[in-house]
Design an enzyme around this catalytic site. Structure first.
Site: not given
Ligand code: 1PR
Length: 564
Positions: A200, A198, A246, A86, A411
């Site tokens: 790696e 990259h 998650d 890179c 979100d």
């Molecule tokens: O605010 O910087 O501390 O970050 C928190 C992070 O955690 C953020 O990226 C936020 O999106 C994520 N988060 C917080 N709470 C939740 C929750 O679900 N209760 N998850 C959460 C977000 C959504 C996606 C999921 C897609 C695809 N979840 O992560 O992977 O919607 O899902 P699907 O294919 O099943 O529909 P900070």
């Protein structure tokens, strides 16, 4: 029998930060790394890897300040093998648009240029091919193990334009097409081999390239003068398929992968109300790497507020995952200024990110803190002040680790309105899916704290501010669609994609392979992400990739996973 000592490889580290991925890859191949710490160390080294992380100017200044520039040239002149990666390839050229006042080492003719972001998304981030420019393939013994059928991971905003003019025929090994531009993707001349991508982070294809440098004598005979015309380099940039995990502690304190329905990760009360447990983070991530995921994202969805930051279980998850996963790893959750529970130590966000990078992350994603940063950005604009003041986590992390290392995780949720006048300060769209009272319009409200709190800022305002602050990519979730298996929110994604020139990852709602092709076709996103369908084994990653490929969308073939 006494086991043979592991062969040592020297690594030219100028303090750019994240070399963990490279260390892991080299160790995986059975070798150990020793650092070049002083100019004298060049004499000890018989082979050097020169990784590039960060900006061209930073790399050149560091080489000069540490007194490494001349010994490095002398090392090359001595005929010992050097591999650049890179920015470690770019600095071998004469200079770069990125830092015009810092000359490069000038070992190769040419300058590094900024990609044109008017015609395509910049950075060039993702998997692409490396096509041989000479017809010598197969005729050269001990050639670097690159293969046109494989795909390699690129992430850069600057590249050396590929041309048949000048001396490039003597040293270019492969070229790569990105949009309307063709760049040099690897060079090989004499004892110097270097890649813009990259290795790696390029799965087993990348490990094969690294292995060929480590284990073979890659001295190139004089190359023929005939090279392919830039127009003959094919467009093979692929759409990334990302698996997202998650992660949170369940009620008994174990770290588990969970999955929400519209962000609610608990089972219904009649099923006990526990946090859903879909597996162990490292095991699941390793499974996705083996199954051909192009990238893996971990989102820490609870902040483990009762622990000192250094003891965060996510750091150990990253360390373990990065030892066995050789595609990019993104970590999100809690990237903000953090204070340890005893109040003793404060961790500025850039240090939090630094710990994540040192533990094996390639990118960090920022959720809540990005919303607050964007609010301040627009506040400053409204007050007539310079909106970039260098104080936000986005700016500081981007400056230290590069824009490509900063992802914004969004979100949003849909807010229906009867007419655009009902939400004058927001970007309102006409929707084909009317609201519960027949509303024909909506806007997308950003939330913080995992969707628990809505803010007075819309997605367009968020992403344009964050891109201006230096974010390199947008991970676009949708609370209404999360976990529904009903397909992506095409209206949200189309609208967001049109607002920024950085890559956008479509997330939330994938339920079947056709949803992936639909969102790529209709919105042009660079990457597609899913969680639930992969965790529950409803749709394998390979089925998604096969479908995309049959649909004419370029992907990194899963079968290349067997290539090394
Ligand atoms: O605010 O910087 O501390 O970050 C928190 C992070 O955690 C953020 O990226 C936020 O999106 C994520 N988060 C917080 N709470 C939740 C929750 O679900 N209760 N998850 C959460 C977000 C959504 C996606 C999921 C897609 C695809 N979840 O992560 O992977 O919607 O899902 P699907 O294919 O099943 O529909 P900070």
């Amino acid at each position: 029998m006494v086991a043979a000592a592991k062969q040592k490889l020297y690594l030219l580290d100028y303090g750019a930060g994240n070399v963990r991925s490279l260390l892991n890859a080299v160790e995986r191949l059975g070798y150990t790394i020793e650092y070049i710490a002083t100019a004298d160390d060049f004499d000890k080294a018989d082979k050097i890897i020169f990784p590039g992380v960060g900006a061209f100017g930073y790399a050149m200044k560091a080489l000069q300040n540490k007194g490494f520039a001349e010994p490095l040239k002398a090392f090359v002149a001595s005929g010992r093998p050097l591999m650049g990666i890179c920015v470690g390839m770019q600095v071998l050229f004469e200079g770069s648009d990125e830092s015009p006042s810092d000359p490069g080492l000038g070992l190769f003719e040419g300058r590094v240029r900024l990609f044109d972001s008017k015609t395509k998304t910049v950075p060039h981030m993702g998997w692409n091919s490396a096509q041989m420019v000479h017809e010598e393939r197969g005729s050269t013994v001990n050639a670097p193990d690159l293969d046109e059928e494989r795909r390699y991971y690129f992430v850069h905003s600057y590249g050396v334009p590929y041309t048949t003019a000048g001396k490039q025929s003597e040293f270019v090994y492969t070229a790569t097409r990105y949009g309307d531009e063709t760049i040099v993707s690897s060079i090989w001349q004499g004892n110097v081999f270097a890649t813009q991508f990259h290795p790696e982070k390029s799965g087993t294809a990348g490990l094969a390239a690294l292995r060929s440098f480590i284990e073979s004598d890659l001295v190139r005979p004089t190359a023929s003068k005939e090279i392919k015309a830039p127009a003959d380099i094919r467009k093979e940039f692929t759409t990334r398929v990302i698996a997202c995990l998650d992660v949170r502690a369940n009620d008994t304190g174990d770290l588990v992968v969970t999955k929400g329905d519209q962000y609610d990760v608990r089972e219904s009360v009649d099923k006990g109300g526990d946090v859903r447990n879909l597996g162990k983070p490292v095991d699941l991530a390793k499974r996705y790497f083996d199954e051909g995921a192009d990238e893996i994202a971990f989102l820490n969805i609870t902040s483990f507020r009762n622990l000192p930051f250094k003891d965060m279980p996510m750091l150990e998850v990253l360390r373990q995952a990065s030892r066995c996963i050789f595609v990019p790893l993104t970590i999100g959750g809690g990237v903000r200024d953090v204070v340890d529970p005893d109040g003793e130590q404060v961790w500025p966000a850039v240090q939090v990110a630094g710990e994540y990078f040192r533990s094996g992350a390639d990118k960090v994603s920022i959720g809540s803190d990005a919303v607050y940063a964007a609010e301040r950005y627009w506040q400053r604009v409204s007050e007539g002040c310079e909106p970039l003041d260098g104080t936000t986590a986005i700016e500081q992390i981007a400056e230290r680790y590069g824009n490509q290392a900063v992802v914004i995780s969004v979100d949003p949720r849909r807010i229906y309105v009867r007419s655009p006048d009902d939400a004058k300060s927001h970007h309102v769209i006409k929707t084909a899916f009317p609201g519960p009272s027949g509303e024909q319009y909506c806007w997308y409200q950003c939330t913080v704290k995992g969707g628990r709190e809505g803010r007075d800022i819309d997605v367009r305002q968020l992403v344009t501010a964050c891109a201006a602050l230096g974010a390199g990519e947008v991970l676009l979730n949708c609370m209404d669609k999360d976990g529904t298996n009903s397909g992506y929110d095409i209206e949200l994604i189309t609208d967001t994609k049109a607002a920024v020139s950085i890559p956008v990852i479509a997330s939330s709602g994938a339920g079947k392979p056709e949803h992936f092709s639909e969102v790529v076709d209709k919105t042009g996103v660079e990457a597609v992400l899913a969680a639930g369908i992969f965790h529950r084994r409803e749709v394998p990653i390979e089925a998604v990739k096969n479908h995309l490929s049959q649909h004419g969308i370029a992907i990194r073939p899963v079968r290349q996973m067997d290539s090394a």
